[in-house]
Design a protein around this motif. Structure first.
Motif, PDB file in Angstrom:
ATOM      1  N   ALA A 179      20.090   1.318  -5.243  1.00  0.00           N
ATOM      2  CA  ALA A 179      20.350   0.086  -5.835  1.00  0.00           C
ATOM      3  C   ALA A 179      19.209  -0.224  -6.943  1.00  0.00           C
ATOM      4  CB  ALA A 179      19.572  -0.875  -4.697  1.00  0.00           C
ATOM      5  N   VAL A 180      18.011   0.846  -6.677  1.00  0.00           N
ATOM      6  CA  VAL A 180      16.821   1.282  -7.253  1.00  0.00           C
ATOM      7  C   VAL A 180      17.020   1.196  -9.107  1.00  0.00           C
ATOM      8  CG1 VAL A 180      14.907   2.449  -8.110  1.00  0.00           C
ATOM      9  CG2 VAL A 180      15.387   1.157  -6.049  1.00  0.00           C
ATOM     10  N   GLN A 181      18.431   2.557  -8.379  1.00  0.00           N
ATOM     11  CA  GLN A 181      18.545   3.241  -9.805  1.00  0.00           C
ATOM     12  C   GLN A 181      19.858   2.407 -10.862  1.00  0.00           C
ATOM     13  OE1 GLN A 181      20.868   6.644  -8.241  1.00  0.00           O
ATOM     14  NE2 GLN A 181      19.106   7.783  -8.408  1.00  0.00           N
ATOM     15  N   ASP A 211       4.478   5.255  -8.355  1.00  0.00           N
ATOM     16  CA  ASP A 211       4.510   6.854  -8.385  1.00  0.00           C
ATOM     17  C   ASP A 211       5.534   7.108  -7.089  1.00  0.00           C
ATOM     18  OD1 ASP A 211       2.101   9.439  -7.371  1.00  0.00           O
ATOM     19  OD2 ASP A 211       3.790   9.873  -8.629  1.00  0.00           O
ATOM     20  N   ARG A 212       6.718   6.396  -7.389  1.00  0.00           N
ATOM     21  CA  ARG A 212       7.651   7.295  -5.744  1.00  0.00           C
ATOM     22  C   ARG A 212       9.146   7.022  -6.467  1.00  0.00           C
ATOM     23  NH1 ARG A 212       6.362   3.981  -0.742  1.00  0.00           N
ATOM     24  NH2 ARG A 212       8.355   6.190  -0.080  1.00  0.00           N
ATOM     25  N   ALA A 213       8.463   8.998  -5.872  1.00  0.00           N
ATOM     26  CA  ALA A 213      10.310   9.609  -6.584  1.00  0.00           C
ATOM     27  C   ALA A 213      11.016   9.327  -5.766  1.00  0.00           C
ATOM     28  CB  ALA A 213       9.748  11.179  -6.231  1.00  0.00           C
ATOM     29  N   MET A 214      10.604   9.210  -4.409  1.00  0.00           N
ATOM     30  CA  MET A 214      11.408   9.117  -3.217  1.00  0.00           C
ATOM     31  C   MET A 214      12.417   7.886  -3.462  1.00  0.00           C
ATOM     32  SD  MET A 214      12.469  11.521  -1.632  1.00  0.00           S
ATOM     33  CE  MET A 214      13.041  11.078  -0.443  1.00  0.00           C
ATOM     34  N   TRP A 215      11.625   6.371  -4.136  1.00  0.00           N
ATOM     35  CA  TRP A 215      11.474   5.470  -4.161  1.00  0.00           C
ATOM     36  C   TRP A 215      12.949   5.336  -5.307  1.00  0.00           C
ATOM     37  CZ3 TRP A 215      12.061   0.798  -1.666  1.00  0.00           C
ATOM     38  CH2 TRP A 215      11.999  -0.309  -2.467  1.00  0.00           C
ATOM     39  N   ASN A 248       0.735  -1.068  -0.208  1.00  0.00           N
ATOM     40  CA  ASN A 248      -0.015  -0.123   0.152  1.00  0.00           C
ATOM     41  C   ASN A 248       0.810   1.320  -0.078  1.00  0.00           C
ATOM     42  OD1 ASN A 248      -2.346  -1.486  -0.142  1.00  0.00           O
ATOM     43  ND2 ASN A 248      -2.599  -1.601   2.402  1.00  0.00           N
ATOM     44  N   GLN A 249       1.643   1.369  -0.957  1.00  0.00           N
ATOM     45  CA  GLN A 249       2.827   2.095  -0.839  1.00  0.00           C
ATOM     46  C   GLN A 249       3.586   2.317   0.546  1.00  0.00           C
ATOM     47  OE1 GLN A 249       0.702   5.784  -2.412  1.00  0.00           O
ATOM     48  NE2 GLN A 249       1.180   4.914  -4.674  1.00  0.00           N
ATOM     49  N   LYS A 250       3.332   2.147   1.368  1.00  0.00           N
ATOM     50  CA  LYS A 250       4.347   1.520   2.018  1.00  0.00           C
ATOM     51  C   LYS A 250       6.209   0.963   2.320  1.00  0.00           C
ATOM     52  CE  LYS A 250       0.652   3.001   5.435  1.00  0.00           C
ATOM     53  NZ  LYS A 250      -0.563   3.450   6.816  1.00  0.00           N
ATOM     54  N   VAL A 251       6.872   1.173   3.430  1.00  0.00           N
ATOM     55  CA  VAL A 251       7.895   0.237   3.133  1.00  0.00           C
ATOM     56  C   VAL A 251       8.521  -0.158   4.189  1.00  0.00           C
ATOM     57  CG1 VAL A 251      10.571   0.010   2.522  1.00  0.00           C
ATOM     58  CG2 VAL A 251       8.479   1.653   0.538  1.00  0.00           C
ATOM     59  N   ASN A 252       8.517  -1.083   4.494  1.00  0.00           N
ATOM     60  CA  ASN A 252       8.522  -1.766   5.918  1.00  0.00           C
ATOM     61  C   ASN A 252       9.706  -2.447   5.897  1.00  0.00           C
ATOM     62  OD1 ASN A 252       5.432  -1.276   5.953  1.00  0.00           O
ATOM     63  ND2 ASN A 252       5.779  -1.311   8.145  1.00  0.00           N
ATOM     64  N   GLY A 253      10.363  -3.108   6.970  1.00  0.00           N
ATOM     65  CA  GLY A 253      11.529  -4.315   7.303  1.00  0.00           C
ATOM     66  C   GLY A 253      10.690  -5.212   8.065  1.00  0.00           C
ATOM     67  N   VAL A 254      11.326  -7.087   7.515  1.00  0.00           N
ATOM     68  CA  VAL A 254      10.873  -7.990   7.412  1.00  0.00           C
ATOM     69  C   VAL A 254      11.060  -8.142   8.418  1.00  0.00           C
ATOM     70  CG1 VAL A 254      11.130  -8.538   4.760  1.00  0.00           C
ATOM     71  CG2 VAL A 254      12.827  -8.941   6.466  1.00  0.00           C
ATOM     72  N   THR A 310       6.403  -7.696  -2.367  1.00  0.00           N
ATOM     73  CA  THR A 310       4.775  -7.178  -3.133  1.00  0.00           C
ATOM     74  C   THR A 310       3.903  -8.157  -3.381  1.00  0.00           C
ATOM     75  OG1 THR A 310       6.126  -7.677  -5.693  1.00  0.00           O
ATOM     76  CG2 THR A 310       6.801  -5.409  -3.877  1.00  0.00           C
ATOM     77  N   ALA A 311       3.190  -7.140  -3.662  1.00  0.00           N
ATOM     78  CA  ALA A 311       1.814  -8.105  -3.888  1.00  0.00           C
ATOM     79  C   ALA A 311       2.224  -8.728  -5.269  1.00  0.00           C
ATOM     80  CB  ALA A 311       0.142  -7.639  -4.172  1.00  0.00           C
ATOM     81  N   PRO A 312       1.195  -9.590  -6.012  1.00  0.00           N
ATOM     82  CA  PRO A 312       1.212  -9.918  -7.700  1.00  0.00           C
ATOM     83  C   PRO A 312       1.095  -8.295  -8.021  1.00  0.00           C
ATOM     84  CG  PRO A 312       0.152 -11.959  -6.855  1.00  0.00           C
ATOM     85  CD  PRO A 312       0.302 -10.566  -5.153  1.00  0.00           C
ATOM     86  N   GLY A 313       1.789  -8.315  -9.455  1.00  0.00           N
ATOM     87  CA  GLY A 313       1.229  -6.995  -9.991  1.00  0.00           C
ATOM     88  C   GLY A 313       1.849  -6.008  -9.585  1.00  0.00           C
ATOM     89  N   VAL A 314       2.636  -5.274  -8.291  1.00  0.00           N
ATOM     90  CA  VAL A 314       2.946  -4.021  -7.530  1.00  0.00           C
ATOM     91  C   VAL A 314       4.347  -4.082  -7.815  1.00  0.00           C
ATOM     92  CG1 VAL A 314       2.795  -2.729  -5.356  1.00  0.00           C
ATOM     93  CG2 VAL A 314       1.531  -4.521  -5.512  1.00  0.00           C
ATOM     94  N   ASP A 315       4.947  -3.086  -8.489  1.00  0.00           N
ATOM     95  CA  ASP A 315       5.953  -2.577  -9.029  1.00  0.00           C
ATOM     96  C   ASP A 315       6.228  -1.151  -8.125  1.00  0.00           C
ATOM     97  OD1 ASP A 315       8.763  -1.829  -9.513  1.00  0.00           O
ATOM     98  OD2 ASP A 315       8.668  -2.103 -11.891  1.00  0.00           O
ATOM     99  N   PRO A 316       7.228  -0.930  -7.147  1.00  0.00           N
ATOM    100  CA  PRO A 316       7.259   0.114  -6.974  1.00  0.00           C
ATOM    101  C   PRO A 316       8.150   1.219  -7.466  1.00  0.00           C
ATOM    102  CG  PRO A 316       7.784  -1.054  -5.021  1.00  0.00           C
ATOM    103  CD  PRO A 316       7.905  -2.301  -6.389  1.00  0.00           C
ATOM    104  N   VAL A 317       9.282   0.804  -8.588  1.00  0.00           N
ATOM    105  CA  VAL A 317       9.277   2.102  -9.528  1.00  0.00           C
ATOM    106  C   VAL A 317       8.085   2.758 -10.269  1.00  0.00           C
ATOM    107  CG1 VAL A 317      10.861   2.374 -11.737  1.00  0.00           C
ATOM    108  CG2 VAL A 317      11.106   0.332  -9.448  1.00  0.00           C
ATOM    109  N   THR A 318       7.160   1.965 -11.091  1.00  0.00           N
ATOM    110  CA  THR A 318       6.223   2.800 -11.360  1.00  0.00           C
ATOM    111  C   THR A 318       4.698   3.305 -10.606  1.00  0.00           C
ATOM    112  OG1 THR A 318       5.434   0.303 -12.341  1.00  0.00           O
ATOM    113  CG2 THR A 318       7.074   1.354 -13.884  1.00  0.00           C
TER     114      THR A 318
END
Length: 318
Positions: free
Chosen positions: A281-283, A272-276, A210-216, A262-270
């Motif tokens: 590592a993402v770059q 709307d996560r400018a900070m991500w 849900n557009q939130k980043v958490n540890g595991v 992530t859930a199926p079909g979810v990609d943080p890159v697309t």
């Protein structure tokens, strides 16, 4: 993902014949006594039953169950499938696509309705034990329906499989030995191929929901697999806490690579996560997104997680 029948959690069974599992008073005299030992059972008798001792007490289970219900699609279903048990239903979520569950098995919504389980007339139930009363894993209610084998929420996946095998007198079961052996062989090959990167690269495991980043969870499957491989893990936050947007880049900047659940079909890159997209590592495209839950499960999820680590270290070496 295999097609499954999803059933509601409030099925009325008032008109159905109810078969209740009846046990002798001696068998369940200490059913919920605290501190019961978890031990192997005795040899099965002529009636096809076997006495076991679990956290629920000492009681009989069928030596060769015919109708097994696994309450949790992660911690309960995977060991049952690995053991070759005939699972007719499970709950929580549909099995992940990498779990070879029977596609005809019924899938109940969670929390599971005990009346619906009763209507299936199971002869054995496998249910996660979190150490306290829970609507999600209603051990006490289920034990009035059929004998229950509790999976320990705190144990590594290997120990839970070994415990289940011990209770069922299947410690030398060829099916489970084969799947565990396949995991061990695959892990050994990965360690050999990526030895240098495993020793030098800093890896972070994350959840993106849900557009939130958490540890595991530090005891989760992905962490257990990382320990098997000798991965150098970084922990940007304690446990499963959220990483705030303002701290996202600085918290993850030193990571060479990341595996993100992530859930199926979810990609943080697309998403709307400018900070991500400013994370190093993402770059560098050194991130693997799972498209499924690898936080909890057993041998099949562990096997799949090996693939994600293999993919990540291949990226880091190219």
């Amino acid at each position: 993902m295999p097609a499954s029948t999803v059933l509601g959690s409030h099925i009325c069974v008032s008109d159905l014949t109810r078969r209740r599992f009846v046990v002798g008073s001696a068998a369940f005299s200490g059913l919920f006594a605290a501190g019961c030992a978890r031990s192997a059972g005795t040899e099965g008798d002529a009636s096809g039953m076997r006495t076991v001792t679990t956290s629920l007490g000492t009681y009989d289970i069928p030596v060769t169950p015919k109708r097994v219900v696994a309450i949790d699609s992660r911690l309960d279903l995977e060991p049952a499938v690995a053991m070759g048990l005939p699972v007719i239903a499970y709950s929580f979520d549909a099995a992940e696509p990498w779990v070879p569950a029977d596609p005809t098995a019924q899938v109940f919504e969670a929390p599971v309705n005990v009346e619906a389980i009763l209507a299936l007339e199971p002869d054995l139930i496998i249910c996660t034990d979190i150490g306290e009363a829970s609507d999600m894993w209603p051990l006490q209610q289920l034990s009035q329906t059929a004998p229950v084998l509790p999976m320990d929420f705190t144990r590594p996946w290997r120990e839970n499989i070994d415990q289940l095998a011990s209770w069922l007198n299947r410690t030398e079961n060829p099916e489970v030995r084969q799947v565990i052996g396949a995991y061990e062989d695959k892990a050994a090959g990965l360690k050999e191929r990526h030895a240098r990167s495993l020793a030098s690269k800093q890896i972070v495991l994350l959840n993106y929901v849900n557009q939130k980043v958490n540890g595991v969870n530090r005891k989760g499957i992905s962490t257990q697999v990382a320990e098997d491989l000798g991965v150098q893990l970084q922990w940007p936050v304690e446990g499963q806490k959220e990483i705030s947007t303002e701290n996202l880049v600085t918290s993850l900047d030193s990571a060479d690579g990341m595996i993100v659940t992530t859930a199926p079909g979810v990609d943080p890159v697309t998403d709307d996560r400018a900070m991500w997209n400013r994370i190093r590592a993402v770059q560098g495209d050194n991130v693997v997104y799972t498209g499924g839950n690898i936080n909890y499960g057993s041998v099949y999820t562990a096997m799949r997680t090996l693939d994600y680590f293999d993919d990540l270290f291949t990226r880091l070496e190219n």
